[in-house]
Scaffold this active site. Structure first.
Site, short mmCIF file in Angstrom:
data_model
loop_
_atom_site.label_atom_id
_atom_site.label_comp_id
_atom_site.label_asym_id
_atom_site.label_seq_id
_atom_site.Cartn_x
_atom_site.Cartn_y
_atom_site.Cartn_z
N VAL B 72 -4.62 1.49 -1.20
CA VAL B 72 -3.60 2.01 -2.11
C VAL B 72 -2.21 1.59 -1.64
O VAL B 72 -1.37 1.19 -2.44
CB VAL B 72 -3.73 3.54 -2.23
CG1 VAL B 72 -2.56 4.13 -3.01
CG2 VAL B 72 -5.05 3.90 -2.91
N GLY B 73 -1.96 1.67 -0.35
CA GLY B 73 -0.68 1.20 0.17
C GLY B 73 0.47 2.16 -0.04
O GLY B 73 1.60 1.76 -0.32
N CYS B 131 -1.73 4.22 8.85
CA CYS B 131 -2.15 3.67 7.56
C CYS B 131 -2.45 2.18 7.72
O CYS B 131 -1.57 1.42 8.10
CB CYS B 131 -1.08 3.87 6.49
SG CYS B 131 -1.58 3.12 4.92
#
Lengths: 255, 304
Positions: B72-73, B131
């Site tokens: 998704v980033g 992330c």
């Protein structure tokens, strides 16, 4: 519209033509189906497919007691779903997303265009429009006469023009080439493969009328939480599951 | 027998040990039709950055055996939008609302924390240094001890509330990173974030994700997560929050026994939107069956 987790049981499981399955589901608790709008979808837990995620399936029809789906056996989960028979149970989450516009002035002429299993949301939409006094016609395309057998479910509702790629039924050609599309319309609503929807959007643009299309990007949650199913729109990345699946093409970057 | 589900994570008191994981639960409101949010210990909202982010191009998701990859980033509307539009809707929630803070530079992390501190009543943040789906920042901070130390200590200076640091499993020694975060002032550690993975469509011979690689989550990662929680919990003195593939109360209890004080449920929220409440009930039931009066007595109760 409020979303629910529903335990359902298959009441009808009927195959049409070369594989489309018509499923009629009722709640196991016997209660009425919650309110659902045409163009919305549900997430279906296909336990037998041994996949993790639920599968988004368009709402074919909703009656007081039943939710009807149309399933095409394409991937692992939809193939397994097409093996479900009367009496089998399915867990459903929905209704989800935003559907087609239905608030039109009486006498508005709406052209519904479907391709393949993309006919699914157009049945409920057609019923809804007709009951509101809106004039609607359907142009439906599939590969062969056998593939197009699902049209039998539409009999008596409104003009339905069939197109086939091989000419074995109806008009031999694409939905956008069908003579019925040459008439005057005020609004075009489409569900089908993306190239077909883009061609329909161009047809609407040429007529100078708005078009809505139903997208089917890969989803995980169906609730607008995971942000996996985004479409790059003029408003940036928007969730197909929450902001769609139906979008006015003026919002999309298709041209 | 009344079971005490109260959970203490440092200076944070939760009504039970069940949280939902960032990026899988939106802002909670997406799930409000399915569960009473007030019944959760808390929820960690979507990764929040200083500026709005559009995230990565589609496709961002690929299902894999017992799991899924995502890329998704960190798409989000930015901290200002959170403070002005979203926070007022969550202010009165009985569950602890924890904000996952992400950034590309240390200054960004600090700025987000400062704004939350000045303009909301948020009591805890989860610092996302893990992330795998953004080119800069994110996991870059979480894969070296020096990187973790620098960002955690900078945020620690600015943020007076509870500071949870979310660790990446994509490292040689997660205990070293955990110790560095603890030394830099973390109040608790949450682990694991997603494992870097990849999937290929053999018909098109292309990657299934626009970014080629992505983060693996779901039941497939659970054994790795339990192992890492066990290793970290036995090394650090601050509380550990366990996550990775939890789908049932039984899964959650594994994490508690391994040393987690609380747990987070992530990907399984997509499968069953009411799973979090079912896990709360299942933990209570387990305690009753095992004569455990306080859920905290399960923490690290593993017998070896």
């Amino acid at each position: 519209m409020k979303k629910y987790e529903l335990e359902t049981v298959v009441r009808v499981s009927e195959r049409y033509g070369s594989g489309l399955l018509h499923l009629v589901l009722e709640r196991t608790d016997g209660k009425d189906m919650p309110e659902m709008a045409p163009g919305q979808f549900v997430e279906v837990a296909v336990d037998r497919a041994k996949v993790l995620l639920n599968r988004p399936i368009s709402i074919f029809n909703r009656t007081d007691k039943a939710l009807e789906l149309l399933v095409s056996p394409i991937g692992t989960a939809t193939k397994a779903l097409c093996e479900y028979v009367t009496g089998d149970r399915l867990r459903i989450i929905g209704p989800l997303g935003h559907g087609f516009s239905t608030q039109f002035a009486a006498g508005t002429r709406v052209l519904l265009m479907g391709g393949g299993v993309g006919i699914a949301p157009l049945y409920y939409q057609l019923r809804t429009l007709l009951s509101a006094g809106v004039k609607a016609e359907v142009v439906y395309g599939n590969r062969t006469a056998q593939d197009a057998e699902i049209c039998a479910l539409f009999s008596g509702l409104a003009p339905l023009h069939v197109c086939t790629d091989d000419g074995t039924a109806g008009f031999h050609g694409l939905v956008t080439q069908h003579p019925a599309t040459e008439g005057a319309f005020d609004f075009v609503q489409v569900c089908g493969p993306k190239p077909m929807m883009k061609a329909c959007a161009r047809l609407a643009a040429a007529k100078g009328v708005p078009a809505e299309v139903s997208l089917e990007n890969q989803m995980a949650c169906g609730l607008g939480a995971c942000l996996c199913c985004v479409e790059d729109s003029k408003d940036g990345n928007v969730c197909v599951c929450k902001n769609g699946p139906v979008f006015n093409t003026s919002l999309l970057k298709w041209q | 027998m009344a079971i005490d589900l109260t959970t203490h994570i440092g200076n944070l008191t939760l009504q039970n040990p069940v949280l939902t994981a960032s990026g899988t639960f939106g802002y909670g409101l997406e799930y409000a039709d399915f569960i009473d949010l007030d019944r959760l210990g808390g929820f960690v909202v979507k990764g929040t950055t200083l500026e709005p982010r559009q995230g990565n191009p589609y496709p961002r998701m690929a299902e894999t055996p017992s799991g899924m990859l995502n890329a998704v980033g960190l798409q989000n509307a930015g901290v200002e939008h959170f403070i002005e539009e979203t926070y007022p809707l969550l202010r009165d929630c009985k569950a602890e609302v924890i904000v996952n803070v992400s950034g590309a530079k240390i200054d960004d992390y600090v700025a987000v924390a400062e704004r939350l501190q000045e303009r909301t009543g948020i009591r805890a943040i989860e610092l996302n240094i893990s992330c795998p789906n953004v080119k800069q920042g994110g996991m870059a901070f979480g894969t070296t001890c020096a990187g973790a130390e620098s960002v955690v200590s900078a945020v620690r200076k600015a943020w007076k509330g509870h500071l949870m640091v979310k660790l990446s499993p994509n490292v040689t020694s997660i205990t070293d990173i955990a110790l560095a975060a603890e030394a830099a002032g973390a109040d608790s550690l949450s682990l694991i974030n997603t494992l870097m993975g990849m999937a290929i469509d053999i018909e098109t011979q292309r990657p299934k994700l626009s970014t080629v690689t992505g983060g693996l989550s779901g039941p497939a990662v659970k054994p790795v997560a339990v192992r890492m929680v066990w290793q970290v919990a036995s090394k650090v003195s601050i509380p550990v929050v366990g996550l990775g593939g939890i789908a049932t109360a039984a899964d959650a209890i594994e994490f508690l026994l391994a040393g987690a004080r609380a747990i987070q449920i992530g990907t399984y929220n997509f499968v069953d939107p009411s799973v979090s409440v079912k896990v709360v009930e299942g933990i209570e039931d387990y305690c009753r069956r095992h004569g455990v009066e306080k859920v905290e007595d399960l923490c690290g109760a593993l017998k070896i």
